[in-house]
Design a protein around this motif. Structure first.
Motif, PDB file in Angstrom:
ATOM      1  N   ARG A 190      12.898   0.494   7.092  1.00 29.20           N
ATOM      2  CA  ARG A 190      12.396   1.026   5.822  1.00 29.20           C
ATOM      3  C   ARG A 190      13.539   1.697   5.046  1.00 29.20           C
ATOM      4  O   ARG A 190      14.098   1.117   4.140  1.00 29.20           O
ATOM      5  CB  ARG A 190      11.220   1.997   6.088  1.00 29.20           C
ATOM      6  CG  ARG A 190      10.342   2.238   4.885  1.00 29.20           C
ATOM      7  CD  ARG A 190      10.885   3.278   3.938  1.00 29.20           C
ATOM      8  NE  ARG A 190      10.988   4.589   4.546  1.00 29.20           N
ATOM      9  CZ  ARG A 190      11.645   5.602   3.998  1.00 29.20           C
ATOM     10  NH1 ARG A 190      12.252   5.458   2.831  1.00 29.20           N
ATOM     11  NH2 ARG A 190      11.730   6.772   4.606  1.00 29.20           N
ATOM     12  N   ASP A 191      13.971   2.881   5.474  1.00 29.92           N
ATOM     13  CA  ASP A 191      15.066   3.537   4.733  1.00 29.92           C
ATOM     14  C   ASP A 191      16.350   2.720   4.887  1.00 29.92           C
ATOM     15  O   ASP A 191      17.122   2.546   3.942  1.00 29.92           O
ATOM     16  CB  ASP A 191      15.278   4.963   5.267  1.00 29.92           C
ATOM     17  CG  ASP A 191      15.661   5.937   4.161  1.00 29.92           C
ATOM     18  OD1 ASP A 191      16.385   5.519   3.261  1.00 29.92           O
ATOM     19  OD2 ASP A 191      15.250   7.104   4.208  1.00 29.92           O
ATOM     20  N   HIS A 196      14.553  14.416   8.783  1.00 32.68           N
ATOM     21  CA  HIS A 196      14.993  13.131   8.229  1.00 32.68           C
ATOM     22  C   HIS A 196      16.211  13.463   7.363  1.00 32.68           C
ATOM     23  O   HIS A 196      16.056  13.960   6.253  1.00 32.68           O
ATOM     24  CB  HIS A 196      13.834  12.566   7.405  1.00 32.68           C
ATOM     25  CG  HIS A 196      14.117  11.320   6.646  1.00 32.68           C
ATOM     26  ND1 HIS A 196      13.542  10.112   6.954  1.00 32.68           N
ATOM     27  CD2 HIS A 196      14.895  11.088   5.559  1.00 32.68           C
ATOM     28  CE1 HIS A 196      13.945   9.196   6.095  1.00 32.68           C
ATOM     29  NE2 HIS A 196      14.769   9.765   5.236  1.00 32.68           N
ATOM     30  N   HIS A 212      19.805  12.799   5.386  1.00 31.60           N
ATOM     31  CA  HIS A 212      20.680  11.816   4.742  1.00 31.60           C
ATOM     32  C   HIS A 212      22.131  12.279   4.854  1.00 31.60           C
ATOM     33  O   HIS A 212      22.423  13.446   5.093  1.00 31.60           O
ATOM     34  CB  HIS A 212      20.241  11.569   3.301  1.00 31.60           C
ATOM     35  CG  HIS A 212      19.134  10.550   3.250  1.00 31.60           C
ATOM     36  ND1 HIS A 212      19.393   9.208   3.175  1.00 31.60           N
ATOM     37  CD2 HIS A 212      17.791  10.686   3.330  1.00 31.60           C
ATOM     38  CE1 HIS A 212      18.235   8.553   3.184  1.00 31.60           C
ATOM     39  NE2 HIS A 212      17.243   9.422   3.280  1.00 31.60           N
ATOM     40  N   ASN A 252      21.473   7.299   6.635  1.00 29.17           N
ATOM     41  CA  ASN A 252      20.667   8.277   7.376  1.00 29.17           C
ATOM     42  C   ASN A 252      21.411   8.695   8.638  1.00 29.17           C
ATOM     43  O   ASN A 252      22.453   8.124   8.968  1.00 29.17           O
ATOM     44  CB  ASN A 252      19.335   7.623   7.799  1.00 29.17           C
ATOM     45  CG  ASN A 252      18.418   7.334   6.627  1.00 29.17           C
ATOM     46  OD1 ASN A 252      18.765   6.600   5.729  1.00 29.17           O
ATOM     47  ND2 ASN A 252      17.247   7.926   6.642  1.00 29.17           N
TER      48      ASN A 252
HETATM   49 ZN    ZN Z   1      15.213   8.893   3.343  1.00 35.65          ZN
END
Ligand code: ZN
Ligand code: KIV
Length: 514
Positions: free
Chosen positions: A14-15, A203, A205, A239
């Motif tokens: 997804r990311d 989560h 970055h 990420n």
């Molecule tokens: Zn993200």
């Protein structure tokens, strides 16, 4: 004493897939999802179902086929999104709906054009609705790193009351520093009365290169779910990298004192697979999985390692699944050595595939002195699915040079039905700005599909002057992106093979979907 478990939530599909140029097709996503399951991740975020029909389908198929991990889908805090997400994840053994909504004033005012009260209300309603469909709900307070801490705690408390099982605290823009982020997690833990009813997730970055450090600081302060990606791919700078977090927890086990279910020996394979399918190369000096991660160049270091490995090595390459025996094959290598290498690389081939591959290996060994693992992987990749191809490159000739107009002639075998017995050969020639362009123009004339080349990259896949060149490219056809890869000691041939592979993928996808 029983140690806490840190849940690994992988968002490569997804990311990670949101990284520029990283898009994968359904079959590729399924390969990655199965490998993530083999790696032992606890949750796979398979996509953002409402964002496109392709994403919806991928989340649905992964939910149906990938068994052990929870399968999550992302959605905004809106009923339509949540419903679509549920429709895609509902087939999973352990489905999860992941709802996100921004909580920083900047996002609330500028992006959402709402008030804090409205956002709190939306978050609670969305979680309640999600909970009416699915047992496992995660809520993400987007831009939590820059959110007002009082308001953030209020939202966290509200969504837990509404039924959220996990509350995710994303550092969406990678702005936080490790101590600051750790304090934020500790603060949420201290100030939120019902926090024990949910798992705190983070989560992070990597805009400032701190995603892994921030995730680890969060673990020290009570986070028990880490959202991360293979090779650290993701929006912008990416990420937190799964392999780095997992290896820190393993190597510094006595410091973090937590358990997890990642099988670290699968890290190398997983990294290779993701890099191969996304076309995003791993930086050479990347921790854990970079090509130089275990290479010792200086004489002092080499001497030390030969005397006692631990002098300069804190991780054994075998712990992350790098094959111990980096035997190089060549034209005198026999079947035994060749198939042992294929097996060590994790491939299981049937008798027909083995025979064909061995023949291709011998042909390559005639052109190239040393055959490395990367060469073998390229041969296997190329061979897989070739019998299902609609178009097969049968002949290629290209000329170029100073003062010469680059020209190419190609012959393509077109399987009219899916039976090779009913095939036709087409021949075309074209000129171009270079030999590759000429080849592509000649191919385009035969296949007649109105294809646009969206991306093209070429690199040597192993060392030495006779190294094979590998071309990775993406084409656009009817609004969809298809990738292709081809390898050869001749880069024009590699370019043609990659183009043909992408075209065949596009053809079979459109056949399946029409
Ligand atoms: Zn993200
Ligand atoms: O970076 C972010 O905030 C996200 C959320 C959707 C979790 O990706």
């Amino acid at each position: 004493m029983k140690r806490d478990k840190v849940i690994f939530f992988d968002t490569t599909l997804r990311d990670g897939e949101q990284s520029p140029g990283a898009s994968m097709n359904l079959k590729e996503k399924l390969l990655v999802a199965n490998q993530l399951a083999a790696l032992g991740v606890d949750v796979i975020e398979a996509g953002f179902p409402i964002s496109s029909p392709g994403d919806f389908e991928a989340v649905k198929i992964i939910s149906q086929q990938v068994k052990k991990p929870s399968i999550a889908g992302l959605c905004r805090a809106a009923e339509k999104d949540i419903k679509a997400c549920w429709e895609a994840v509902r087939y999973a053994q352990k489905p999860r709906i992941h709802i996100f909504l921004a909580t920083s004033d900047l996002h609330i005012e500028k992006k959402l054009q709402k008030t804090r009260a409205q956002v709190l209300d939306m978050a609670i309603k969305a979680v309640r609705y999600g909970k009416s469909l699915c047992k496992d709900i995660e809520f993400s307070a987007e831009d939590a790193g820059r959110s007002d801490i009082d308001f953030l705690c209020k939202v966290v408390e509200g969504v837990i009351d509404a039924g959220a099982n996990s509350v995710n605290i994303p550092d969406t823009v990678g702005y936080m520093t490790p101590i600051e982020f750790g304090e934020r997690i500790a603060e949420i833990k201290k100030r939120t009365p019902n926090i024990n009813k949910a798992t705190i997730s983070v989560h992070c970055h990597n805009d400032l290169g701190l995603a892994v450090a921030n995730s680890l600081s969060a673990i020290e302060n009570g986070a028990r779910q880490i959202e991360c990606t293979i090779n650290g791919i993701g929006e912008r700078a990416g990420n937190a990298s799964l392999e780095e977090v997992a290896m820190v927890l393993k190597v510094r086990d006595n410091y973090y004192n937590v358990q997890h279910s990642i099988k670290t020996k699968e890290l190398y394979n997983t990294s290779k697979l993701v890099s191969r399918l996304t076309g995003i190369s791993v930086q050479i000096n990347k921790a854990i999985v970079g090509a130089n991660a275990f290479a010792h160049e200086s004489g002092i270091h080499q001497d030390g390692v030969l005397k006692a490995r631990e002098t300069y090595e804190i991780i054994s390459p075998t712990d992350v699944g790098i094959p111990e025996n980096l035997l190089v094959l060549g034209k005198h290598s026999g079947r035994h050595a060749f198939f042992k290498r294929v097996k060590d690389l994790g491939y299981k081939l049937n008798a027909k595939e083995s025979e064909f591959l061995f023949e291709k290996f011998k042909v390559l060994a005639d052109k190239k002195k040393s055959i490395f693992d990367e060469d073998i992987i390229a041969l296997i990749d190329e061979d897989r699915n070739s019998d299902k191809e609609t178009f097969v490159l049968n002949y290629l000739s290209a000329t170029s040079g100073m003062g010469t107009i680059p020209t190419a002639t190609v012959k393509i075998l077109k399987n009219e039905s899916d039976k090779t017995t009913n095939s036709l050969i087409f021949q075309e020639a074209a000129c171009g700005s270079g030999p590759v362009d000429a080849v592509y123009k000649a191919i385009d004339r035969i296949i007649d599909m109105n294809i646009k080349l969206a991306e093209f990259s070429l690199k040597a896949i192993s060392s030495g002057e006779d190294a094979m060149g590998e071309v990775f490219l993406k084409i656009k056809y009817k609004g969809m992106i298809y990738s292709g890869k081809g390898a050869s000691t001749d880069i024009v041939e590699a370019s043609a093979k990659a183009y043909m592979q992408a075209i065949n993928k596009a053809k079979s996808f459109t056949k399946l979907n029409n």
